[in-house]
Design a protein around this motif. Sequence first.
Motif, short mmCIF file in Angstrom:
data_model
loop_
_atom_site.label_atom_id
_atom_site.label_comp_id
_atom_site.label_asym_id
_atom_site.label_seq_id
_atom_site.Cartn_x
_atom_site.Cartn_y
_atom_site.Cartn_z
N LEU A 113 0.83 -1.20 0.00
CA LEU A 113 0.00 0.00 0.00
C LEU A 113 0.87 1.25 0.00
O LEU A 113 0.53 2.24 -0.64
CB LEU A 113 -0.97 -0.02 1.18
N PHE B 140 -4.48 1.37 6.40
CA PHE B 140 -5.43 0.87 5.39
C PHE B 140 -6.43 1.96 5.01
O PHE B 140 -6.76 2.14 3.85
CB PHE B 140 -6.16 -0.37 5.91
N LEU C 206 -6.38 6.10 -2.66
CA LEU C 206 -6.71 5.40 -3.91
C LEU C 206 -8.03 5.89 -4.49
O LEU C 206 -8.19 5.95 -5.71
CB LEU C 206 -6.78 3.89 -3.66
N LEU D 126 -13.72 -12.22 -11.19
CA LEU D 126 -12.33 -12.42 -11.60
C LEU D 126 -12.23 -12.95 -13.03
O LEU D 126 -11.65 -12.31 -13.91
CB LEU D 126 -11.64 -13.37 -10.63
N LEU E 254 -9.55 -7.69 -10.70
CA LEU E 254 -8.64 -8.31 -9.74
C LEU E 254 -9.14 -8.11 -8.32
O LEU E 254 -8.65 -7.25 -7.59
CB LEU E 254 -7.24 -7.70 -9.86
N PHE F 261 -9.19 -8.77 -4.75
CA PHE F 261 -8.31 -9.41 -3.76
C PHE F 261 -8.92 -9.45 -2.37
O PHE F 261 -8.22 -9.71 -1.42
CB PHE F 261 -6.98 -8.64 -3.65
N ILE G 96 -4.52 -2.93 -11.80
CA ILE G 96 -3.84 -3.12 -10.54
C ILE G 96 -4.34 -2.13 -9.49
O ILE G 96 -4.34 -2.41 -8.30
CB ILE G 96 -2.31 -2.99 -10.75
N MET H 140 -5.45 -3.05 -5.77
CA MET H 140 -4.85 -2.49 -4.55
C MET H 140 -5.92 -1.87 -3.65
O MET H 140 -5.83 -1.94 -2.44
CB MET H 140 -3.80 -1.45 -4.93
N LEU H 141 -6.93 -1.25 -4.26
CA LEU H 141 -8.00 -0.68 -3.44
C LEU H 141 -8.77 -1.80 -2.73
O LEU H 141 -9.16 -1.64 -1.57
CB LEU H 141 -8.94 0.19 -4.28
N ILE I 70 -7.47 -4.52 -1.69
CA ILE I 70 -6.62 -4.93 -0.57
C ILE I 70 -6.77 -3.95 0.60
O ILE I 70 -6.96 -4.34 1.75
CB ILE I 70 -5.14 -5.04 -1.00
N ALA I 71 -6.72 -2.66 0.29
CA ALA I 71 -6.82 -1.65 1.34
C ALA I 71 -8.16 -1.75 2.06
O ALA I 71 -8.22 -1.78 3.30
CB ALA I 71 -6.63 -0.25 0.75
N LEU I 72 -9.26 -1.83 1.29
CA LEU I 72 -10.59 -1.90 1.90
C LEU I 72 -10.74 -3.19 2.69
O LEU I 72 -11.28 -3.21 3.80
CB LEU I 72 -11.67 -1.80 0.82
N GLN J 229 -8.43 -5.09 4.08
CA GLN J 229 -7.64 -5.10 5.31
C GLN J 229 -8.24 -4.15 6.35
O GLN J 229 -8.13 -4.38 7.55
CB GLN J 229 -6.19 -4.71 5.00
N TRP K 161 -6.21 -11.21 4.41
CA TRP K 161 -5.89 -11.20 2.98
C TRP K 161 -5.42 -12.55 2.48
O TRP K 161 -5.62 -12.91 1.31
CB TRP K 161 -4.86 -10.11 2.65
N LYS K 162 -4.81 -13.35 3.38
CA LYS K 162 -4.30 -14.64 2.92
C LYS K 162 -5.44 -15.58 2.53
O LYS K 162 -5.29 -16.39 1.62
CB LYS K 162 -3.42 -15.29 3.99
N ALA L 98 -6.34 -14.53 -0.85
CA ALA L 98 -5.31 -14.97 -1.79
C ALA L 98 -5.47 -16.44 -2.10
O ALA L 98 -5.33 -16.89 -3.24
CB ALA L 98 -3.91 -14.69 -1.22
N GLU L 99 -5.80 -17.24 -1.04
CA GLU L 99 -5.91 -18.68 -1.27
C GLU L 99 -7.08 -19.03 -2.18
O GLU L 99 -6.99 -19.95 -2.99
CB GLU L 99 -6.00 -19.42 0.07
#
Lengths: 244, 290, 313, 232
Positions: free
Chosen positions: B233, B273, B280, C49, C55, C57, C108, C112-113, C115-117, C119, C233-234, C237-238
Motif C-alpha cells: 500500500l 489501510f 486510492l 475475476l 482483480l 483481492f 492493478i 490495490m483498493l 486490498i486496502a478496503l 484489510q 488477505w491470505k 489470496a488462497e
Amino acid sequence: MLQIKDISKSFEKFLALSNLSFDVPEGKITALIGPNGAGKSTLFNIISGHLRPEKGKIVLKNKDITGLSPHIISSLGIGRTFQIPSLFPKLTVKENIMAAYIVRNGKTFKFFGIDRKSEMAADSIIDKMNLSEVSNTPVTSCSYGVGKELEIAMAMATNPKLLLMDEPTAGIPKTEVGNIIEKIKLLCELEHITVFFTEHDISFVLSIASKIVVLNQGELIFEGVPKEAMESSDVKEIYLGKDA
Amino acid sequence: MDLSIVASYLLIGISRGMFYFVLAAGLTLILGVLKIINFAHGSLYMLGAFFMYTFIGIAGQGTGAFFLSAVMAAITVGFISFIIEQMLLKHLYGKEHLMQMLLTYSLVLIFGDSVEMIWGTDYYTVAMPKLLSGSYHIFGTYISKFYLLFLISGLLTVVLLWLYMYKTKLGKIARAVATNRSMVEALGINADATFMYAFVIGGVLAGLGGAIASPAVNITSQMGDSIIIKVFLVVIVGGLGNIWGSLIAAIIFGISESFGVLIFPRFEIAFPFAIAAIVLILKPRGILSK
Amino acid sequence: MKFNRKVYILLILIAAALTAPLVLDSYSILVLSEIFVTALFALSLNLVLGYGGMLQFHQAVFLGVSAYSYSLFVLHSGSFIIGIVLGPAVAVIFGTVMGVFLVRLSGIYFGMLTIALGQLVWAVVFKWYSFTGGGNGIPSVPLPGFLSTSTERYEATLIIFLISAFALYKIVNSPFGLLLKATGQNNTRAESISVNTKVVRLTGIVLSSFFAGISGISYVIYSQSVSPDILYWKNSAEILVACLVGGIYTFAGPIVGSAVIILITTIASQYMEYIAFVLGIILLVSVLFMPDGIVGFIKKRIGDGIAANKRYQ
Amino acid sequence: MLSVKEIDVCYGKAQALFNVSIHVKKEETVLLLGRNGVGKSTLLKSIIGLLPPAKGSIFFNGQRISGKKVYRIANDGIAYVPQEREIFSDLTVEDNLAIAEHKTQDGRWSIDKVYQLFEPLKKMRKRLGGNLSGGEQQMLSIGRALMTNPTFIMLDEPTEGLAPLIVKMLEEQINRLKESGIGILLAEQNLSSALKIGDRVYLMEKGSICYESSTKDLMKNRDILNRYLGIG
C-alpha cells in the motif's frame, strides 16, 4: 448530420487540433485523410467521447454531444470501428454481435435465460455479412480479415445513424480490400447509415467517398469533393513537398 | 496535548516510516523496472530476519557483530533473489501480470514452510546490541535508541538508492527500462540484465529490512504476511514505481501509525489501510500524481 | 446427444454426493463439506475475476462479514432464519458500498483498493473486541436444530452449493453474463456498443458479494465458529489461487481447483505438516506449465486431440 | 552491408509487409518512400528486431540477424531512430546520451562529439528529455543513436512535424553523417528534403516494394511520383 464546430485539443504542449470546423453530410460517405500526426484519431476520440476537447462543440443532428460519456454517445447513434480490431477476444463471433443487440434491446439486466431476439438478429447479420462459417468460433481463433468484418458487423448491430470507421482496410491484403468496400457500401446504401472514415489508401478513398476532408498538423487544409482534392495544391504539398 | 509528546511521536513515526521505506524501496524498484508485483518481498524480509538470527549466533552479541550479521543477511537474501530471478521469474517476463504475481505468491507459501523445516516453529528473538539499547532523552520524553537504527538505515537507503538510480549507468538504464524497454534494447543494451540487478537490489533491501527489524520483533515464519500488505500500500499510495512517492507515503504511514497509537490506540492497525483507501479513491495514481 | 451424456454424468455425481454419508466416514464427510463451501466461495469470486476481469483481492471480506453477521445476530437474538438472511444481506451492503468506489478504477489500482478496503474491514473486526470477540473470534456459533448432526450439516452445505452453483451458471450464461464477460475482456469496446460498463461491473461485484455471503453461511454451518482469520488477505489470496489453479475461463475451473487443493492438502497433511509448501509447489507447477488452469489444460488437450483426429481422418 | 530478403511481417494477425526485399551497400544512403501507413516504419522495426519477420531473412555484413535479440542486432552496429523519437523522458539529455554509449575500437562518437553536431543540446544537457521540444528531441534521438557507434543508421521520418528552420538544420547534419561514411536508411514521406541526400530509392505501397531506382531516375519519372506519392 454531424457538425464539428471550432474544435481545439492539445496534449501537454503539443497542439493536436486547432479550431477545426466542418460538416459530415447525412446519408453519404465522408473520408478524413492526412499524414501521421494530423489529428485524425484525436478527432475520432473526441467525437466518440473518449477525449474532451478544450474548445468547440460536436453537434449531432442539432444536439450538442460534446463531453458526454462514450456509452451515451454510442446510444445516441454514433457507432465506431477500430483500426486494429478491438473485440471481445474470448467470445465467439456470434456472441460479439449479440452483445451489441442485448444492450439495444434493453436486456442488460436479464440475469436468467437467454435473449432470443438478439440471437435471431445476430444470426441475420451473420448471414448478411457471410460470416456463418465462423459464427461459433472464438474471435482469438479467427483471422485478421474476419476481425475487420466483425468490426463492421458489430457497428451494424448497434444500429448507428453515423458510423466512425478508423482505417477499415489497414492491415489486410490488397485482394480483400474489395470485399470491405462492398460491405461499407452496403451499410451506407441499404442500411442508410452515414459513414465517416479515415484511410491511408487514397485510391480506396477516391473510389468510395463523396466528400473528403484533409487535415495536416491539426488544421483543416481542404474540404470538398474528391475531384477537387486531387487538384488542390495544398493537398499535393503535404504529400509531395513544395518542390514536387 | 503536550507539544513534546507530539514531537516525540512524530520522531517515532518518521523512524517507522523510514523502516517501511527500506522495504518499499525494493518493492517499488521491482515494480517500476520489472512491472512485477512481488508478493515474495515479505518472505525475503522474513528470511533476512532468520539469517540475522543464525549469523548472530555465529558472530556473537557485540555491536560490530550485529552490523556484520545484518550485512551478511542482506547479501544472503540478495543471493536467494538472484536464484529466484534466474530460475523462475526470467521465464515469465512478458506473460500475464496475474501469472507473475501468482508465481511470487507460490514462493510465499514455499518459503514460509521451508523456514519451519530449517529453523523449526519456535519464536526467535535477537538481542538488541549494546549501542542501540536504552533511550535518548529528547523533547522531554524518552525515545528508544533503537529507532535511530531505523532512521539511519532509511536515510542510508535513500542516499544509496539515489546514487544508484541517478549516478550510475546501470541505474540510469534501469530508469530508462522502466519507461521504454524496447528502445533501451534498440540501443544495444541487454534489458534482462537490468531486470536481474533490480530484483537482486530489491532482495538485498528486503533482507536488510528483516535484519534491522529482528531485535524489535518475534522472528516467525508469518512475520512477512502483515508487513507485505502494508508495504504494498505504501508503494501504491506513492505511485507505482515512484521511489520518492514511496518515501513520502512510507513516512505518512509511519506517522499515522504512531499517532494512531496516541489518538485511537485500539484501531491503530487500521490507520494505514484507511489512508491507502482514501488516497486510492481520490488519487488512484498516487499522491504525487497530477 | 453429447449434451445429454453430460447431464447424466452430472446427475449421477449429484446423487453420489447426496448419498455419500451412507458410505463414507465422518472425517471424509467433513472434507467433502469443506470442498463444497470452498467451491461456492471460489465460484463467487470467479464471477468478477474470470468473467468480469476484475482483480478482486478481498473476496474473503464478504464471506467473513456474512459469517460474522449471522453469528453475532443469532448469539444476541436467537432467530436463525433472520440470521441466515442477514448474512448475505450485509455482504451485499459491503459489496455495494465498496463497489461504488471500485468501479472507478481498473487493473492493478482496482486490486490495490480491494486490498486496502479488505484489510480495513479485517482490522476493525480483529480489534473490536467488545463486538466481534477480537482475535479470538466466536469459538462456538449456535446452529438451528435441523443442523445438529454432521450428516445434516454436510447435506446443507451440499444443497446450498448446488442451488447457488446452478444460479451462478445461469447468470454466467444469461444476457447480463455475456455483457459482463464483454466488459471484462474489452471495456472500451463495450462502451462503444452502449454498455454502461460501470453499472455492469458494479452489478457483477454485488452479485459476487451476495454469493460470497451465502458461502459465508455455508462456512458457519461447516465450521460452527468464526475468527478474524477468515477475513484476512491470505484467505482471499488462497481462494484466488484455487480459481487460478482450476482455471478462471471455465465454469468448472474454480470447483475443480478448490477440490484439488483441499484433497491434496488433506492427504498431504496425513504424512507431513508442511501443507503450505505442498500448496506452493502445486501453484508453482500450474503457473509454469498450466497457465489456463487444470480445466483449461484438459480442455485444450481434448481440443487438440479432436483436431489431431480430424486431420488423420 | 544490409540485405533484407523476401520478408513478411505481421502485427499479431495483421500482415503489414508482404515479401519485401531491399539492400543497402556500404556508405550508401538509401531512401524508403511512400505515404504513411504503407509499412516503412514496420520495415525499420523489423530490421532492428523489434518485429521479427514471419518469413524471409535479414543479413547484415553477411551475417544473418533476423531472429537475433534486439540488443544483439544493435550491438552488431545498427542504430535506430524511431519516428516517435522515444526519448527517455525521465532522464536528462546527458543521461539519454550516456546510457547509449557503446565503446568500439574505432569508436568516433562521444557526448562531446554529439554536442558538436547538435549544439543546442549542450545548453540543455541537464534538462529532462520529456521537457524538450520536438526538434530538440529529434536531435537527441539521433545523437543517442550515434552514441552506439553504429556503422549503419536507420532514421524514421526525422523531419516530420518540425519547423522549417530545424528541418534545414537536420538535413545538414544528416548530410554530414553521410559524408562520414556511415550507411543510412532513411524513411520519409517528405520528398523534397529526402531527395537531396539519397543515392537510391525504394518506393512502398500497401506493405510491398513497388518501385526501385536511383534518386535521379525517380526525379525524372513524374508518372511514378504522381501515382505512388501524389494525390492523383
